[in-house]
Design a protein around this motif. Structure first.
Motif, PDB file in Angstrom:
ATOM      1  N   THR A   1       1.023  -1.483  -0.197  1.00 47.13           N
ATOM      2  CA  THR A   1      -0.039  -0.393  -0.193  1.00 47.13           C
ATOM      3  C   THR A   1       0.758   1.592   0.030  1.00 47.13           C
ATOM      4  OG1 THR A   1      -1.749   1.440   1.180  1.00 47.13           O
ATOM      5  CG2 THR A   1      -0.368  -0.155   2.565  1.00 47.13           C
ATOM      6  N   GLU A   2      -0.069   1.956  -0.514  1.00 46.69           N
ATOM      7  CA  GLU A   2       0.931   3.761  -0.331  1.00 46.69           C
ATOM      8  C   GLU A   2       0.146   4.135   0.330  1.00 46.69           C
ATOM      9  OE1 GLU A   2       0.942   5.197  -4.561  1.00 46.69           O
ATOM     10  OE2 GLU A   2       2.098   3.899  -5.326  1.00 46.69           O
ATOM     11  N   ASP A   3      -0.894   4.281   1.615  1.00 47.48           N
ATOM     12  CA  ASP A   3      -1.008   4.594   2.099  1.00 47.48           C
ATOM     13  C   ASP A   3      -1.333   4.205   3.963  1.00 47.48           C
ATOM     14  OD1 ASP A   3      -2.811   6.201  -0.103  1.00 47.48           O
ATOM     15  OD2 ASP A   3      -4.396   3.810   0.199  1.00 47.48           O
ATOM     16  N   THR A   4       0.320   3.695   3.649  1.00 48.84           N
ATOM     17  CA  THR A   4       0.917   3.519   5.309  1.00 48.84           C
ATOM     18  C   THR A   4       0.666   4.952   5.726  1.00 48.84           C
ATOM     19  OG1 THR A   4       1.690   1.857   4.334  1.00 48.84           O
ATOM     20  CG2 THR A   4       2.824   3.077   6.455  1.00 48.84           C
ATOM     21  N   PRO A   5       0.191   5.039   7.151  1.00 46.52           N
ATOM     22  CA  PRO A   5       0.161   6.416   7.625  1.00 46.52           C
ATOM     23  C   PRO A   5       1.804   6.210   8.741  1.00 46.52           C
ATOM     24  CG  PRO A   5      -2.211   5.053   8.969  1.00 46.52           C
ATOM     25  CD  PRO A   5      -1.373   3.726   7.781  1.00 46.52           C
ATOM     26  N   LEU A   6       2.337   7.061   9.189  1.00 44.69           N
ATOM     27  CA  LEU A   6       2.861   7.977   9.682  1.00 44.69           C
ATOM     28  C   LEU A   6       3.298   6.864  10.883  1.00 44.69           C
ATOM     29  CD1 LEU A   6       6.347   9.778   9.684  1.00 44.69           C
ATOM     30  CD2 LEU A   6       5.067  11.285  10.439  1.00 44.69           C
TER      31      LEU A   6
ATOM     32  N   THR B   1      -2.934  -5.787   2.020  1.00 41.52           N
ATOM     33  CA  THR B   1      -1.661  -5.234   1.744  1.00 41.52           C
ATOM     34  C   THR B   1      -0.217  -5.470   2.677  1.00 41.52           C
ATOM     35  OG1 THR B   1      -2.628  -4.082   2.748  1.00 41.52           O
ATOM     36  CG2 THR B   1      -3.847  -4.162   0.531  1.00 41.52           C
ATOM     37  N   LEU B   2       0.305  -5.270   2.603  1.00 38.94           N
ATOM     38  CA  LEU B   2       1.976  -5.135   3.170  1.00 38.94           C
ATOM     39  C   LEU B   2       1.816  -3.117   3.095  1.00 38.94           C
ATOM     40  CD1 LEU B   2       3.488  -8.699   2.115  1.00 38.94           C
ATOM     41  CD2 LEU B   2       3.126  -7.611   4.595  1.00 38.94           C
TER      42      LEU B   2
END
Length: 742
Positions: free
Chosen positions: A350-355, A474-475
């Motif tokens: 995923t490209e949406d990983t939270p900080l 997702t990873l």
């Protein structure tokens, strides 16, 4: 010994004296090129042997049985001669660039005193009859004289079993371009070719950093300001030919390159100090010294961007090393994950990983916890043989709130806030079990149909504000390192096919931007000798969530005993003026920067405009003029954010700036022209001229990340730097720059 200043002064009024050194070097080059031409002409054409071999092959097919052995023997003999001739032709020196340094020495040993002349290049070629001696910088012992001593120095060195004393009479660095001598660097100054065989002598520059805040060098005449491509005297820069990379190594760098082939070498170097140069040259040096052990395919370079992968992949063959594995860590790790966990090969990242999740998974405490759990599991034969066990351990840890809190205590890195931990564990709890449910040999379940717009609006949102996406398998980008590290400890070395991966030498560039888990995985794929070069710069951090706390902290995270840091103190890329700004924008973090810049250049200038429209008009005019004066110049127009870069690219395109390119996702051309892109894209690259746009207080607030970004952007420039503000300028900038803005 006469001083450089005296010698330079004596040449000013004597044109004949000024041309003496160029005449010597031109005569020498012509003699070398003439000899190489004669030598090449003397080598029989390879086609003759090819034709004879084909003829013999045809004869074998038609010959009587008793004649075949003789014909085959003749074929073998001709094939050997052909290979020998081919090797001779290949090993001849490149006439376009036969050497880059000229030494003359007076030596004394047991046999007496003698004078000798040596040229240094990338291939060894010696013809005693013609008195031509070209030696390879990587191999010949005499090359260390070039790197370690200055002209006029007395030296004592051991060459094999001989103790040699001598004096270095001449030490010149030459730049030969397509067989033509264009530049000669000497202690008395630099000779730059003008027209025909005439050379202009440029005076030497002092190699100390002078001036400070409020003392930036400014041209005496205002008319020279606001023009790209001008030098400190207001004149157009005339020396566009710099020596090849091997000629720029200083004694400190050469010592690091020629270090022992085992153990970890850590190089701290500011922008333009040569840390990447050292790393790549160390690979070339090891390969030359041990071509079988350090074959190209047994060495690996890991860097941070596709642009640096492209650059490195071009430089290494030029240094005589081929087939080296060059990757970014995410690309390499994803490939390894697909090999070792094939049933997860099509799980998307995923490209949406939270900080908060990135910070958690990069925390050294999580690495320690993964390692401990894997070591305990290794004692169970069933787990040790279970290919799925590393995934189970990974999922169990990241979904256990108490275990994650305990993991924070396993490292001296600052722990995450408990709210961040809870948010990250919630994210992992929604995803990790789905991945862990996948099993080797079992078919993947069909993914759920995507929700329609109405369903999407009703998507459940947790108390921490994160959507619950149980239907998404997702990873996160950070998972690959943790999974691979668990595999290494629990199941053994990473493999390629049936053989374990054993890298003889590993070079990690920009190591300060790697997480501890990533470095741990990489170190474990090297052989027991641990032949590793780590290069980086604490002042060029662009990854702020990897818990880097200096080199000592990184070693603690990896469980490595203290290692000496090799600092580089000279900045070769940028001028003193650019380095002064780079130090000022870093403020208290500037201690690790090089303290010396050998070159001076045009002043750093700042322009304040009412908005991007006016800025584009002014830049368009300047860039069009530069393209006419210097068609081979490289220019970077750098913005912090992508939408800002788009605005300037569109405007400069309408302004008809030639050779304009919008760089996205590292699609660099590495050709002359103007690249418009974001600062993060150009980490590790170099341009003749850099224009940094929208240097506004809103874009670059006074925080650590802004300071690092401005520092990285400024130090991409080799010769000249402009800054453009389209609103209130950033308070990170020094007063000496903003007070004199145009």
């Amino acid at each position: 010994m006469t001083s450089d200043v005296t010698l330079f002064a004596s040449h000013l009024g004597d044109p004949e004296a000024t041309q003496a050194v160029p005449k010597e070097e031109l005569t020498l080059l012509r003699r070398v090129l003439h000899h190489l031409e004669e030598r090449r002409a003397a080598i029989p054409a390879l086609q003759t042997y090819d034709a004879e071999l084909i003829s013999l092959r045809d004869q074998v097919s038609e010959a009587r049985l008793e004649d075949v052995p003789a014909l085959l023997a003749q074929m073998e003999r001709l094939a050997g001669i052909s290979a020998q001739r081919n090797e001779l032709r290949v090993n001849l020196v490149d006439p376009g660039n036969p050497y880059f340094a000229h030494l003359a020495m007076r030596e004394q040993d047991r046999s007496g005193t003698r004078d000798r002349e040596v040229l240094i290049g990338r291939t060894t070629y010696i013809d005693a009859a013609s008195n031509i001696r070209i030696v390879d910088w990587r191999h010949a012992p005499v090359s260390q004289i070039y790197y370690r001593y200055a002209e006029g120095d007395v030296y004592e060195e051991r060459f094999g079993d001989r103790e040699v004393e001598g004096e270095l009479l001449i030490r010149r660095t030459v730049t030969i371009h397509k067989g033509s001598l264009v530049r000669i660097a000497t202690p008395q100054g630099t000779y730059v070719r003008q027209q025909g065989d005439d050379f202009r002598l440029i005076p030497p520059r002092a190699a100390d950093l002078s001036g400070g805040q409020g003392k930036a060098t400014r041209p005496a005449e205002a008319k020279s300001r606001g023009k790209l491509g001008v030098g400190p005297d207001g004149q157009q820069r005339i020396d566009r030919h710099l020596p090849e990379i091997s000629a720029l190594l200083d004694p400190r760098q050469f010592d690091l390159i020629s270090r022992t082939d085992s153990g970890i070498v850590v190089i701290q170097g500011g922008a333009g100090s040569g840390k990447t140069t050292i790393g790549l040259h160390r690979l070339a040096f090891l390969n030359y010294q041990g071509p079988k052990k350090f074959a190209g395919e047994r060495m690996m370079v890991i860097t941070t961007s596709k642009g640096l992968v492209s650059y490195t992949s071009e430089v290494l063959p030029a240094l005589g090393v081929r087939d080296v594995q060059v990757h970014t860590f995410p690309t390499w790790a994803q490939r390894m994950r697909r090999i070792h966990f094939p049933w997860m090969s099509d799980v998307e990242v995923t490209e949406d990983t939270p900080l908060s999740v990135s910070k958690l998974k990069k925390h050294p405490g999580i690495l320690r916890a993964i390692e401990r759990r894997s070591q305990l599991a290794q004692e169970d034969p069933k787990l040790r043989s279970d290919p799925h066990a590393p995934v189970t351990l990974w999922a169990e840890l990241l979904t256990d709130l108490d275990a994650v809190r305990q993991a924070m205590l396993l490292s001296d890195a600052p722990a995450l806030e408990d709210a961040e931990i809870q948010q990250a564990v919630r994210w992992c709890s929604d995803r990790c079990p789905l991945v862990a449910e996948l099993r080797p040999g079992e078919p993947r379940a069909e993914p759920a149909a995507p929700p329609d717009e109405e369903d999407d609006l009703r998507m459940d949102v947790g108390i921490d504000g994160l959507p619950t996406t149980e239907d998404h398998l997702t990873l996160d980008l950070e998972d690959d390192a943790l999974l691979l590290r668990a595999y290494q400890i629990l199941r053994g070395p990473l493999r390629k096919g049936k053989e374990p991966i054993q890298v003889e030498h590993l070079f990690v560039d920009e190591a300060q931007d790697f997480a501890a888990a990533e470095l741990a995985v990489l170190i474990d794929v090297t052989t027991e000798r641990r032949s590793i070069t780590l290069a980086g710069d604490t002042s060029q951090r662009l990854v702020m969530d990897n818990h880097f706390r200096g080199w000592e902290g990184m070693f603690r995270d990896l469980g490595i005993e203290a290692i000496a840091i090799e600092p580089l103190k000279i900045a070769y890329r940028s001028t003193r003026e650019i380095l002064e700004l780079a130090k000022d924008v870093l403020g208290p973090m500037a201690d690790a920067l090089p303290s010396v810049a050998p070159r001076t250049g045009a002043p750093v200038e700042m322009f304040i405009t009412p908005g991007p429209g006016v800025a584009v008009a002014q830049l368009g005019e300047a860039l069009r003029a530069l393209a006419l004066r210097e068609p081979r110049a490289t220019v970077a127009v750098l913005a912090r954010y992508s939408d800002q870069a788009d605005v300037y690219y569109d405007g400069l395109r309408r302004a008809e700036v030639p050779n304009l390119h919008r760089v996205k996702e590292q699609d660099f051309r590495f050709r002359p022209g103007v690249d418009v892109t974001e600062i993060r894209e150009v980490k590790g690259l170099e341009y003749d001229y850099v224009i940094l746009v929208d240097v506004n207080a809103s874009t670059f607030p006074d925080d650590i990340e802004s300071r690092h970004l401005l520092h990285v952007a400024a130090t991409r420039a080799a010769h000249q730097l402009w800054l453009v503000a389209t609103g209130p300028e950033s308070t990170v900038l020094p007063h000496w720059l903003t007070d004199t803005a145009l």
